[in-house]
Design a protein around this motif. Sequence first.
Motif, short mmCIF file in Angstrom:
data_model
loop_
_atom_site.label_atom_id
_atom_site.label_comp_id
_atom_site.label_asym_id
_atom_site.label_seq_id
_atom_site.Cartn_x
_atom_site.Cartn_y
_atom_site.Cartn_z
N ILE A 47 44.41 48.96 60.99
CA ILE A 47 45.68 48.93 60.22
C ILE A 47 46.69 48.00 60.90
O ILE A 47 47.45 47.29 60.22
N ARG A 50 46.58 44.37 59.66
CA ARG A 50 46.94 43.95 58.31
C ARG A 50 48.24 43.13 58.35
O ARG A 50 49.10 43.37 59.21
N LEU A 60 61.65 45.37 62.33
CA LEU A 60 62.29 46.34 63.22
C LEU A 60 62.51 45.78 64.62
O LEU A 60 63.02 46.47 65.51
N MET A 65 52.48 47.28 66.64
CA MET A 65 52.42 48.53 65.88
C MET A 65 51.87 49.66 66.75
O MET A 65 52.41 50.76 66.76
N SER A 68 54.40 51.00 69.15
CA SER A 68 55.72 51.38 68.64
C SER A 68 55.83 52.89 68.45
O SER A 68 54.99 53.52 67.81
N THR A 70 58.08 54.25 66.68
CA THR A 70 58.41 54.47 65.26
C THR A 70 57.13 54.62 64.43
O THR A 70 56.96 55.58 63.69
N CYS A 71 56.23 53.67 64.57
CA CYS A 71 54.98 53.72 63.80
C CYS A 71 54.14 54.92 64.26
O CYS A 71 53.47 55.57 63.45
N CYS A 74 53.78 58.48 62.54
CA CYS A 74 52.95 58.74 61.34
C CYS A 74 51.56 58.13 61.43
O CYS A 74 50.66 58.57 60.72
N HIS A 75 51.39 57.11 62.25
CA HIS A 75 50.10 56.41 62.22
C HIS A 75 49.16 56.77 63.35
O HIS A 75 47.97 56.47 63.28
N ASN A 165 55.92 64.87 55.49
CA ASN A 165 56.61 64.25 56.62
C ASN A 165 56.16 62.80 56.76
O ASN A 165 56.98 61.92 57.01
N CYS A 166 54.87 62.57 56.60
CA CYS A 166 54.35 61.21 56.69
C CYS A 166 54.32 60.54 55.32
O CYS A 166 54.78 59.42 55.16
N HIS A 167 53.75 61.23 54.34
CA HIS A 167 53.49 60.58 53.05
C HIS A 167 54.74 60.41 52.19
O HIS A 167 54.72 59.63 51.25
N MET A 169 57.69 59.73 53.63
CA MET A 169 58.66 59.11 54.55
C MET A 169 59.88 60.01 54.69
O MET A 169 61.02 59.56 54.62
N MET A 182 62.07 49.28 56.87
CA MET A 182 60.62 49.30 56.62
C MET A 182 60.33 49.01 55.15
O MET A 182 59.43 48.22 54.83
N HIS A 187 56.86 48.06 53.39
CA HIS A 187 56.11 49.28 53.72
C HIS A 187 56.05 50.19 52.50
O HIS A 187 57.07 50.41 51.84
N ASN A 190 54.77 56.04 48.61
CA ASN A 190 54.01 56.32 47.41
C ASN A 190 54.57 57.56 46.70
O ASN A 190 54.37 58.67 47.16
C1 HEC Z 1 57.30 58.33 58.03
C2 HEC Z 1 55.92 57.98 58.28
C3 HEC Z 1 55.57 56.53 58.55
C4 HEC Z 1 56.11 55.71 59.49
C5 HEC Z 1 57.25 56.01 60.47
C6 HEC Z 1 55.39 54.47 59.41
N1 HEC Z 1 54.44 54.54 58.43
FE1 HEC Z 1 53.20 53.05 57.80
N2 HEC Z 1 52.38 54.28 56.39
C7 HEC Z 1 52.69 55.61 56.23
C8 HEC Z 1 51.88 56.17 55.18
C9 HEC Z 1 51.89 57.62 54.72
C10 HEC Z 1 51.08 55.12 54.69
C11 HEC Z 1 50.09 55.18 53.54
C12 HEC Z 1 50.89 55.00 52.28
C13 HEC Z 1 50.09 55.11 51.04
O1 HEC Z 1 49.11 54.37 50.89
O2 HEC Z 1 50.44 55.96 50.21
C14 HEC Z 1 51.42 53.94 55.49
C15 HEC Z 1 50.84 52.68 55.32
C16 HEC Z 1 51.05 51.62 56.18
C17 HEC Z 1 50.32 50.38 56.12
C18 HEC Z 1 49.19 50.06 55.17
C19 HEC Z 1 49.72 49.62 53.87
C20 HEC Z 1 48.61 49.12 52.97
O3 HEC Z 1 48.81 49.29 51.77
O4 HEC Z 1 47.61 48.61 53.46
C21 HEC Z 1 50.80 49.58 57.13
C22 HEC Z 1 50.34 48.16 57.50
C23 HEC Z 1 51.84 50.32 57.81
N3 HEC Z 1 51.96 51.55 57.20
C24 HEC Z 1 52.57 49.85 58.88
C25 HEC Z 1 53.53 50.58 59.55
C26 HEC Z 1 54.25 50.07 60.72
C27 HEC Z 1 54.05 48.70 61.34
C28 HEC Z 1 55.10 51.07 61.10
C29 HEC Z 1 56.08 51.08 62.25
C30 HEC Z 1 57.10 50.05 62.21
C31 HEC Z 1 54.93 52.18 60.17
N4 HEC Z 1 53.96 51.84 59.26
C32 HEC Z 1 55.63 53.38 60.22
C33 HEC Z 1 53.65 56.32 56.93
C34 HEC Z 1 54.49 55.81 57.90
#
Ligand code: HEC
Length: 313
Positions: A47, A50, A60, A65, A68, A70-71, A74-75, A165-167, A169, A182, A187, A190
Amino acid sequence: MTAAGFMLAGAAAQAQENVGPFECKDCHGAEYAVWENTPHAESYKDIHKRDLADKVTDALGERSMKRSDTCGQCHYTEAPNKPGGRVSNNFGPSCESCHGPGSEYINIHNVYGPKGTKKEDESAEHKNKRYEESTAAGMRWPRWRKDIPAMPASQNYAVAQNCFNCHGMARDSLDAETAGKMLDAGHPLNPDFELVKYSQGQVRHRFYESQSENPEMTPAELSRFFVTGQAASLVQAANALKKTDHPKYVAAQNARADKAKAALEATGLAEAKALIADPTEEKARALVAKIYTEDMDLTAQVGSMLPAKSDYK
Ligand code: HEC
Ligand code: HEC
Ligand code: HEC
Ligand code: HEC
């Protein structure tokens, strides 16, 4: 909670850490095999490579990633890469992202009594205590169990809320300004994340009876879980809307809130009306407790809103 419970919560709160999915695999092999083949586990490999990962980290002012914080919320699961290994963001979202960091409950949640006590010989009192102590030590039990009177009948709410919490945001620890940046960088947020659709496909693990049976939910169970998800979605969206007036964020959260209200309204329950009028966790838990303790089948009310099996994620 009892006085002993408070003391335990205080003591355990100090050191709740992730142990990593390998530590759970020993006893939960079937669950591990499911998890391993989901995007939660697999996204770890790529991931961060990408294009969007660079765009969002750049926006940010972060360098990577994987590094971080921040990332990471959730990731990633920050845990040792192997037993005794180096602690870092070594896995995608994993067991402990949903069930709680395991270091303090891993050796409590599965012990039925003095050494050698079998599951079927556990006393009712011990079972309650096992639940209370492992919860105080950070465990999120996955479903309401009638055989544990100390467990709140709204337990399933906690599980649902955690997905959002994650899905959604909607994590408390994610500040509004960061969320806005973001989204501007592309970002996803959904608004179609719905609990049944996302939990009953590849993510499903329900090996309650044996490590070889992973049964689907019954229609009545699906209807309850669907309503539980809508309750969590509404509360989380309402909380998120208080944080910021960022247009994309507001639009996505409003879309979720509207869908949830329509579904909750359809149940016809007084508790659902109260929740729509005042979307708080307390009201949501009252609704969830009602539908589980009364073993309700809400198929007639919300069945037409449930996703088709072929749409399960
Ligand atoms: C609050 C939770 C949260 C945080 C914080 C977060 N993400 Fe995500 N991210 C998600 C979720 C949940 C998905 C999947 C979303 C979906 O497909 O419905 C996602 C998807 C992604 C994807 C894939 C998107 C795709 O369509 O391929 C990337 C790249 C990504 N995030 C990067 C980041 C980065 C870089 C950071 C830090 C700066 C970050 N995210 C922080 C929750 C978070
Ligand atoms: C030494 C074996 C062992 C290990 C290691 C272990 N578990 Fe368990 N786990 C069990 C047993 C046995 C039960 C069933 C407890 C019961 O009968 O209530 C259980 C129950 C659970 C449940 C609740 C199931 C229910 O019925 O509601 C969850 C969730 C869970 N474990 C998660 C984990 C996670 C996450 C880890 C890793 C951090 C882990 N376990 C590590 C043995 C283990
Ligand atoms: C995306 C969140 C999520 C992840 C990741 C996750 N679980 Fe679960 N888990 C759940 C939910 C939700 C349930 C309740 C399922 C139900 O009752 O329909 C559950 C149920 C369980 C149960 C009780 C049912 C059974 O299979 O015996 C155990 C044990 C468990 N999980 C262990 C694990 C372990 C071990 C891992 C990692 C290998 C893991 N879970 C990863 C959300 C998750
Ligand atoms: C710690 C954060 C976190 C939690 C908690 C979490 N997820 Fe996820 N989930 C993610 C991220 C990040 C992705 C995106 C991975 C990717 O893009 O490859 C994802 C992806 C998914 C996918 C794959 C979606 C697709 O379009 O293929 C499903 C299904 C899913 N999650 C269901 C759930 C359910 C159900 C729960 C609660 C029981 C849950 N998740 C809890 C972070 C989380």
